[in-house]
Write a protein that holds these residues in place. Structure first.
Motif, PDB file in Angstrom:
ATOM      1  N   TYR A 110      71.660  66.177  19.080  1.00  0.00           N
ATOM      2  CA  TYR A 110      70.971  64.950  18.782  1.00  0.00           C
ATOM      3  C   TYR A 110      71.707  63.726  17.735  1.00  0.00           C
ATOM      4  O   TYR A 110      71.950  64.441  16.708  1.00  0.00           O
ATOM      5  CB  TYR A 110      69.232  65.055  18.138  1.00  0.00           C
ATOM      6  CG  TYR A 110      68.619  63.935  18.003  1.00  0.00           C
ATOM      7  CD1 TYR A 110      68.198  63.185  19.180  1.00  0.00           C
ATOM      8  CD2 TYR A 110      68.697  63.366  16.637  1.00  0.00           C
ATOM      9  CE1 TYR A 110      67.438  61.901  18.617  1.00  0.00           C
ATOM     10  CE2 TYR A 110      68.011  62.005  16.482  1.00  0.00           C
ATOM     11  CZ  TYR A 110      67.586  61.327  17.451  1.00  0.00           C
ATOM     12  OH  TYR A 110      66.959  60.471  17.211  1.00  0.00           O
ATOM     13  N   GLY A 111      71.743  62.727  18.102  1.00  0.00           N
ATOM     14  CA  GLY A 111      72.250  61.586  17.126  1.00  0.00           C
ATOM     15  C   GLY A 111      73.566  61.855  16.864  1.00  0.00           C
ATOM     16  O   GLY A 111      74.595  62.367  17.529  1.00  0.00           O
ATOM     17  N   LYS A 112      73.954  61.403  15.554  1.00  0.00           N
ATOM     18  CA  LYS A 112      75.409  61.297  15.117  1.00  0.00           C
ATOM     19  C   LYS A 112      76.015  62.749  14.764  1.00  0.00           C
ATOM     20  O   LYS A 112      75.109  63.655  14.486  1.00  0.00           O
ATOM     21  CB  LYS A 112      75.628  60.589  13.877  1.00  0.00           C
ATOM     22  CG  LYS A 112      75.258  59.131  14.135  1.00  0.00           C
ATOM     23  CD  LYS A 112      74.997  58.382  12.727  1.00  0.00           C
ATOM     24  CE  LYS A 112      76.266  58.349  12.100  1.00  0.00           C
ATOM     25  NZ  LYS A 112      76.022  57.740  10.544  1.00  0.00           N
ATOM     26  N   GLU A 113      77.091  62.884  14.727  1.00  0.00           N
ATOM     27  CA  GLU A 113      77.950  64.252  14.321  1.00  0.00           C
ATOM     28  C   GLU A 113      77.917  64.258  12.832  1.00  0.00           C
ATOM     29  O   GLU A 113      78.032  65.505  12.165  1.00  0.00           O
ATOM     30  CB  GLU A 113      79.284  64.377  14.779  1.00  0.00           C
ATOM     31  CG  GLU A 113      79.356  64.480  16.367  1.00  0.00           C
ATOM     32  CD  GLU A 113      80.678  64.853  16.769  1.00  0.00           C
ATOM     33  OE1 GLU A 113      81.741  64.261  15.983  1.00  0.00           O
ATOM     34  OE2 GLU A 113      80.962  65.457  17.926  1.00  0.00           O
ATOM     35  N   THR A 114      77.775  63.238  12.157  1.00  0.00           N
ATOM     36  CA  THR A 114      77.887  63.309  10.654  1.00  0.00           C
ATOM     37  C   THR A 114      76.615  62.380  10.200  1.00  0.00           C
ATOM     38  O   THR A 114      75.957  61.739  10.617  1.00  0.00           O
ATOM     39  CB  THR A 114      79.041  62.613  10.310  1.00  0.00           C
ATOM     40  OG1 THR A 114      79.095  61.414  10.573  1.00  0.00           O
ATOM     41  CG2 THR A 114      80.336  63.321  10.685  1.00  0.00           C
ATOM     42  N   ILE A 115      76.347  62.558   8.798  1.00  0.00           N
ATOM     43  CA  ILE A 115      75.471  61.649   8.062  1.00  0.00           C
ATOM     44  C   ILE A 115      76.275  61.158   6.996  1.00  0.00           C
ATOM     45  O   ILE A 115      77.531  61.555   6.565  1.00  0.00           O
ATOM     46  CB  ILE A 115      74.259  62.182   7.504  1.00  0.00           C
ATOM     47  CG1 ILE A 115      74.695  63.558   6.330  1.00  0.00           C
ATOM     48  CG2 ILE A 115      73.410  62.802   8.515  1.00  0.00           C
ATOM     49  CD1 ILE A 115      73.474  64.099   5.766  1.00  0.00           C
ATOM     50  N   ASN A 116      75.971  59.869   6.543  1.00  0.00           N
ATOM     51  CA  ASN A 116      76.688  59.323   5.455  1.00  0.00           C
ATOM     52  C   ASN A 116      76.053  59.850   4.105  1.00  0.00           C
ATOM     53  O   ASN A 116      75.004  59.693   3.880  1.00  0.00           O
ATOM     54  CB  ASN A 116      76.823  57.583   5.644  1.00  0.00           C
ATOM     55  CG  ASN A 116      77.746  57.361   6.576  1.00  0.00           C
ATOM     56  OD1 ASN A 116      78.728  58.304   6.836  1.00  0.00           O
ATOM     57  ND2 ASN A 116      77.499  56.086   7.146  1.00  0.00           N
TER      58      ASN A 116
END
Length: 445
Positions: A258-264
């Motif tokens: 789900y969603g992005k592969e990363t977080i910032n």
């Protein structure tokens, strides 16, 4: 055979336990402090030492306080919640000095060890946690492990975790119950969810979770409601456990679902995109001071070429890039180096090259001279092989970040043959624990 004794606690050990003596033999007792007289039950004894459990404090130390956490007496996560924070830092500094004198030389100049800085956030600092989830006493619960065991300890919150981490675990338990998703039952080897890893991005509050499953059942509905109830969860992975004993959150089955592969996350003004396996300091507030100190201590020049070994997401290299000619960031973790390359590109930094590989092998093959070398190795330290290579390469300055006083001291004994120790600065990266992080500055003789 168990028996009860009265002993005086003389010092704090490497794991935060109190140490007394009985018949000239050290007795290790958790949750006790120097200057205390205690009644203990001897649980284990061999020719060199004893382990005991605390029964009663006859004479408490003046530094003793009531722990904030209701699970402190049972949990193995924290070591020093029973001592005033500033006094705990004093004992941690003394342990660092004792280690240096033990492994280097009794005449080691302890004035080289600087004081701790008081952190403004001794609780709620940890930006990542991985906790077991179990079907326990008829309920889905998350928790930790009891001190010194693998026995599950259910908790409702953890005082050292970022509040959003507690929120994610608490809400997930409610949703698992509501949508009939069973937690893992370790005794009967039934159920589905074994644990969860949660990371919160510093200043962004973006959340990434890795859900550990006992088998490949579909949990898309659970993930959908988690992200609906907690919109800041923008990256979700699933991992299938290798066997009933495994609690490994990253393996070949780990998949972004789900969603992005990363977080910032941001640190020292730079933004990093973090994959689940990317190393990133767990205490972002102290980490900013930690990295700033390393750069300042290096006194970098525009003509310098640097090596940033065991670099993780290359946080040191990002900051150093402003002051140097060229830098090389080296780490053997592909997630970390991928994050590093993305961040360097985002910030238009073109004088840092990221290399995925073993730090020793990469440094050995390098032809160019490194003026300054930054090391942030695992707990095993640098070791003789790397130190022999350093002695051959002869960088002018070494900035050595360590998380283990014992291996640091052994390494410094070897390094001090060719390098002068300028200073050793401890940082409280993990408040409430006995862990000691430090930065040593060395100059070529």
């Amino acid at each position: 055979m168990k028996y009860t004794e009265k002993i005086d606690i003389k010092k704090i050990g490497v794991n935060g336990e109190g140490i007394g003596f009985l018949n000239k033999k050290p007795v290790f007792v958790d949750q006790t402090l120097p200057h205390e007289t205690v009644e203990v039950t001897i649980q284990y004894e061999n020719p060199k030492m004893m382990k005991a459990t605390l029964e009663h404090i006859i004479k408490p130390a003046r530094e003793r306080i009531i722990p904030k956490c209701p699970y402190f007496a049972s949990c193995g996560g924290c070591d020093l919640q029973h001592i005033n924070y500033s006094d705990g830092l004093f004992y941690k500094k003394q342990h660092l000095i004792q280690s240096l004198k033990k492994y280097m030389d009794a005449s080691f100049d302890e004035s080289l060890v600087l004081d701790y800085d008081i952190t403004r956030k001794p609780f709620e600092y940890r930006n990542k946690a991985q906790l077991p989830i179990r079907h326990y006493q008829g309920k889905n619960l998350f928790g930790l492990y009891m001190r010194g065991t693998n026995k599950f300890l259910p908790i409702k919150h953890c005082d050292v975790h970022h509040p959003l981490i507690n929120k994610v675990f608490q809400r997930t338990m409610e949703l698992m119950l509501e949508y009939n998703v069973p937690a893992y039952d370790s005794q009967n080897r039934k159920g589905l969810i074994k644990g969860m890893m949660v990371r919160v991005g510093h200043t962004t509050d973006e959340i990434q979770i890795v859900i550990l499953k006992a088998k490949p059942n579909n949990i898309s509905q659970l993930i959908r409601v988690i992200t609906k109830h907690i919109p800041s969860v923008i990256s979700v992975y699933e991992t299938i456990s290798k066997d009933h004993k495994s609690q490994d959150y990253i393996n070949e089955t780990t998949t972004n679902v789900y969603g992005k592969e990363t977080i910032n996350a941001t640190l020292n003004g730079y933004t990093y995109s973090l994959y689940p396996d990317a190393f990133f300091q767990l205490n972002s507030i102290v980490a900013e001071s930690f990295y700033e100190y390393m750069i300042k201590a290096a006194r970098l020049k525009s003509s310098d070429t640097i090596l940033d070994a065991y670099s993780g997401a290359a946080t040191i290299s990002h900051i150093a890039s402003r002051y140097i000619k060229k830098g090389y960031a080296v780490d053997d973790n592909t997630g970390a180096t991928h994050s590093a390359r993305q961040s360097l590109q985002r910030h238009h930094i073109d004088n840092i090259k990221v290399i995925t590989g073993d730090a020793y092998q990469v440094y050995k093959k390098m032809k160019m001279h490194m003026n300054v070398v930054f090391f942030d190795p695992p707990r095993t330290g640098l070791g003789k092989r790397m130190i022999d290579l350093i002695s051959f390469k002869k960088p002018e300055k070494i900035i050595y970040a360590s998380c283990n006083p014992s291996t640091l001291s052994k390494d410094l004994k070897l390094l001090s043959q060719h390098y002068e120790i300028i200073s050793i600065k401890p940082f409280d990266m993990f408040p409430q624990t006995a862990q000691i992080e430090s930065v040593t500055v060395l100059q070529k003789k």
